[in-house]
Design a protein around this motif. Sequence first.
Motif, PDB file in Angstrom:
ATOM      1  N   GLU B 101       0.835  -1.205   0.000  1.00  0.00           N
ATOM      2  CA  GLU B 101       0.000   0.000   0.000  1.00  0.00           C
ATOM      3  C   GLU B 101       0.871   1.256   0.000  1.00  0.00           C
ATOM      4  N   VAL B 102       1.953   1.219   0.793  1.00  0.00           N
ATOM      5  CA  VAL B 102       2.830   2.389   0.878  1.00  0.00           C
ATOM      6  C   VAL B 102       3.496   2.647  -0.470  1.00  0.00           C
ATOM      7  N   VAL B 103       4.010   1.593  -1.091  1.00  0.00           N
ATOM      8  CA  VAL B 103       4.707   1.759  -2.375  1.00  0.00           C
ATOM      9  C   VAL B 103       3.744   2.265  -3.455  1.00  0.00           C
ATOM     10  N   GLN B 104       2.547   1.679  -3.476  1.00  0.00           N
ATOM     11  CA  GLN B 104       1.550   2.093  -4.467  1.00  0.00           C
ATOM     12  C   GLN B 104       1.220   3.575  -4.295  1.00  0.00           C
ATOM     13  N   SER B 105       1.045   3.973  -3.034  1.00  0.00           N
ATOM     14  CA  SER B 105       0.713   5.365  -2.752  1.00  0.00           C
ATOM     15  C   SER B 105       1.883   6.286  -3.106  1.00  0.00           C
ATOM     16  N   PHE B 106       3.098   5.796  -2.879  1.00  0.00           N
ATOM     17  CA  PHE B 106       4.288   6.572  -3.234  1.00  0.00           C
ATOM     18  C   PHE B 106       4.287   6.877  -4.735  1.00  0.00           C
ATOM     19  N   PHE B 107       4.057   5.878  -5.554  1.00  0.00           N
ATOM     20  CA  PHE B 107       4.087   6.105  -7.000  1.00  0.00           C
ATOM     21  C   PHE B 107       2.912   6.961  -7.462  1.00  0.00           C
ATOM     22  N   ARG B 108       1.807   6.876  -6.738  1.00  0.00           N
ATOM     23  CA  ARG B 108       0.654   7.701  -7.104  1.00  0.00           C
ATOM     24  C   ARG B 108       0.964   9.185  -6.902  1.00  0.00           C
ATOM     25  N   ASN B 109       1.834   9.478  -5.931  1.00  0.00           N
ATOM     26  CA  ASN B 109       2.124  10.873  -5.612  1.00  0.00           C
ATOM     27  C   ASN B 109       3.496  11.335  -6.074  1.00  0.00           C
ATOM     28  N   PHE B 110       4.196  10.496  -6.828  1.00  0.00           N
ATOM     29  CA  PHE B 110       5.547  10.799  -7.276  1.00  0.00           C
ATOM     30  C   PHE B 110       5.454  11.318  -8.704  1.00  0.00           C
ATOM     31  N   ASP B 111       5.509  12.631  -8.840  1.00  0.00           N
ATOM     32  CA  ASP B 111       5.220  13.224 -10.144  1.00  0.00           C
ATOM     33  C   ASP B 111       6.295  12.934 -11.189  1.00  0.00           C
ATOM     34  N   TYR B 112       7.500  12.642 -10.747  1.00  0.00           N
ATOM     35  CA  TYR B 112       8.587  12.359 -11.681  1.00  0.00           C
ATOM     36  C   TYR B 112       8.220  11.203 -12.622  1.00  0.00           C
ATOM     37  N   VAL B 113       7.438  10.248 -12.140  1.00  0.00           N
ATOM     38  CA  VAL B 113       7.027   9.134 -13.002  1.00  0.00           C
ATOM     39  C   VAL B 113       5.537   9.225 -13.323  1.00  0.00           C
ATOM     40  N   GLY B 114       5.017  10.440 -13.342  1.00  0.00           N
ATOM     41  CA  GLY B 114       3.654  10.633 -13.836  1.00  0.00           C
ATOM     42  C   GLY B 114       2.563  10.553 -12.790  1.00  0.00           C
ATOM     43  N   GLY B 115       2.904  10.203 -11.554  1.00  0.00           N
ATOM     44  CA  GLY B 115       1.882  10.133 -10.514  1.00  0.00           C
ATOM     45  C   GLY B 115       0.762   9.191 -10.889  1.00  0.00           C
TER      46      GLY B 115
END
Lengths: 291, 304
Positions: B101-115
């Motif tokens: 869940e943490v990793v998924q949420s990280f990528f959702r909010n990480f704009d460098y890879v498109g969020g």
Amino acid sequence: MFLQQVVNGIMLGSMYSLVAIGYTLVFGLLSLLNLAHGDVFMIGAFFGLFLLMALGLPLWAAFVGSLVLAGVLGLVVELLCFRRVKPEYHFAPALSTVALGMVIVEMTRRVWGTQPLSIPKTVEAVNFSIGGLLISSIQLLIFGIAIVLMICLELLLQRTRIGSALRAVAEHVTTAKLLGVNVSRTIIFAFFVSSALAGIAGLLLALRLGVADQNVGLSYGLKALAVMVIGGLGNVRGAMVCGIIAGVAEVLAQAYTSAAIANLAVWAILIVVLIFRPQGLFGTRLQTERA
Amino acid sequence: MDGLGFLIPKESTQMMIGVNIILAWSFYIMISTGQLSLGNSAFMALGAYGAGVATVNFKLPLLVALIIAIAIGGLFGTLVSFPALRVRGMYLAMMTIGVEEVVQSFFRNFDYVGGATGFRGMKGVTVWMVALAVVLMAFFIWRLESSRLGRSFEAVRDDEMVANTMGLNTTYIKVLAFAIGAAMASLAGALYAHFILFIAPEHFDFWQSILPTFYVILGGVQTLWGAALGAVILTLLPEYFRPLKEWWIIVYGLAIVAMMAYRPQGLISKSVTLHIAKAAKSLIRARAPGATEAREAAQGSEVS
């Protein structure tokens, strides 16, 4: 402001508690995860909605109805996924309940569509102001029902015959059997109670959100599972307290940081608690052995 | 297509089978030391995004990107497995869900890879590359299992305390198994990203972690081949269930429930592989009687 958020958090948390109790009751007895529980919780809202809309029943009847229907669904889960399972294959029920949960969600989508359905305004939204805190009638209803249910459960477990049978089986199956406890009946009873609680919690959540949503099993249900683990596997009081803690933490995180972090609050607590107390916050020796 | 042509899966399905087999093995390696992980999609996501950034943003060759993915997965797996050493069984399973869940949420909010909108631009993986990866992994696991280390995996799963008493470094073994599993999931993610062409955080949710556990448990948790068979069957089933339209999920779900009730050890158990091995041996014996006699004679002389 802060107190208001705490109150809101307790309201949300009482729902996590109700669902987490269901997970924990079953885990306490069987040391097995019932992963269909979140989906029984989800469909509880739809049962209630059906009774309200299609049959035109009053709200209290919808509650009783979704309690009974969800409880019966819990019996089906027990029959299909747990009754035949042999102790050496303890991963099997975890998977078959996930699969059954998938079936329940899909059935809901076939019957009620894939979009969330809005709940008719059955409760008049009156806002009470208690010492500067704003509490809506729906919040009060949710919290009242949750608290009453938890007290009932506590009385049931501590004061009645079937309750002590339940605790005995949770403590040690063989010993309980030797003392004349009907183990299979106790397990069936536990499934009914845990699913009935989930059904009501589902309807309560739908009242809070204003919609019956097909996806809450995965979002709220999974978080409730985390709450159960935080409280210690099979620890009913732990589940109650940790549900409230998780709800408050989530609402506070929502208010002071961002929605993304709020969504992670429960999981962050879970990871931290497991690192420092691997048996859960309220776990005892019993909980460690169960894992 | 006519005749039995419809039974041959499309190219994308063939690649999906390969990826799913590797995912199943990643779960299989972890479970072979008794560690139940329900968060492998976290490692898959890291591999997919890591390799994606390597090829798209840094213009590195695909092979380098795949190696980077394996390294990221192994590293992160080691990192996760240290706190995970303290927790066991269902607690570990829950902790890995938390990590996912943490990793998924990280990528959702990480704009460098498109969020939340996802990341695109990866390409270049072919069926043959996936097949090669599967063969390499199979060889690796097969060698691992017949090695001393593989035996110690088994010992740790059966009884950690006994394994410890026998002088095995159980901490090292468990961390290693977890890291290998995570690295494999990462590789699978990297391959997946480079043929699906577009990845988004929701591709790596709880379901993506659960599906490989289905493959392994359905195919059989005791052997490498069972896990692979489960992945093949459960990837193909939805394709063949297509005439059922939306109802296939219900059929699929009920099929797994029935399977767990009647054959919880999975389709292929150790006894099945032993039977197959025995049957194969007797076949060879029947074909070449001379060789068998010679061997028996040799054995006889050893005894006497």
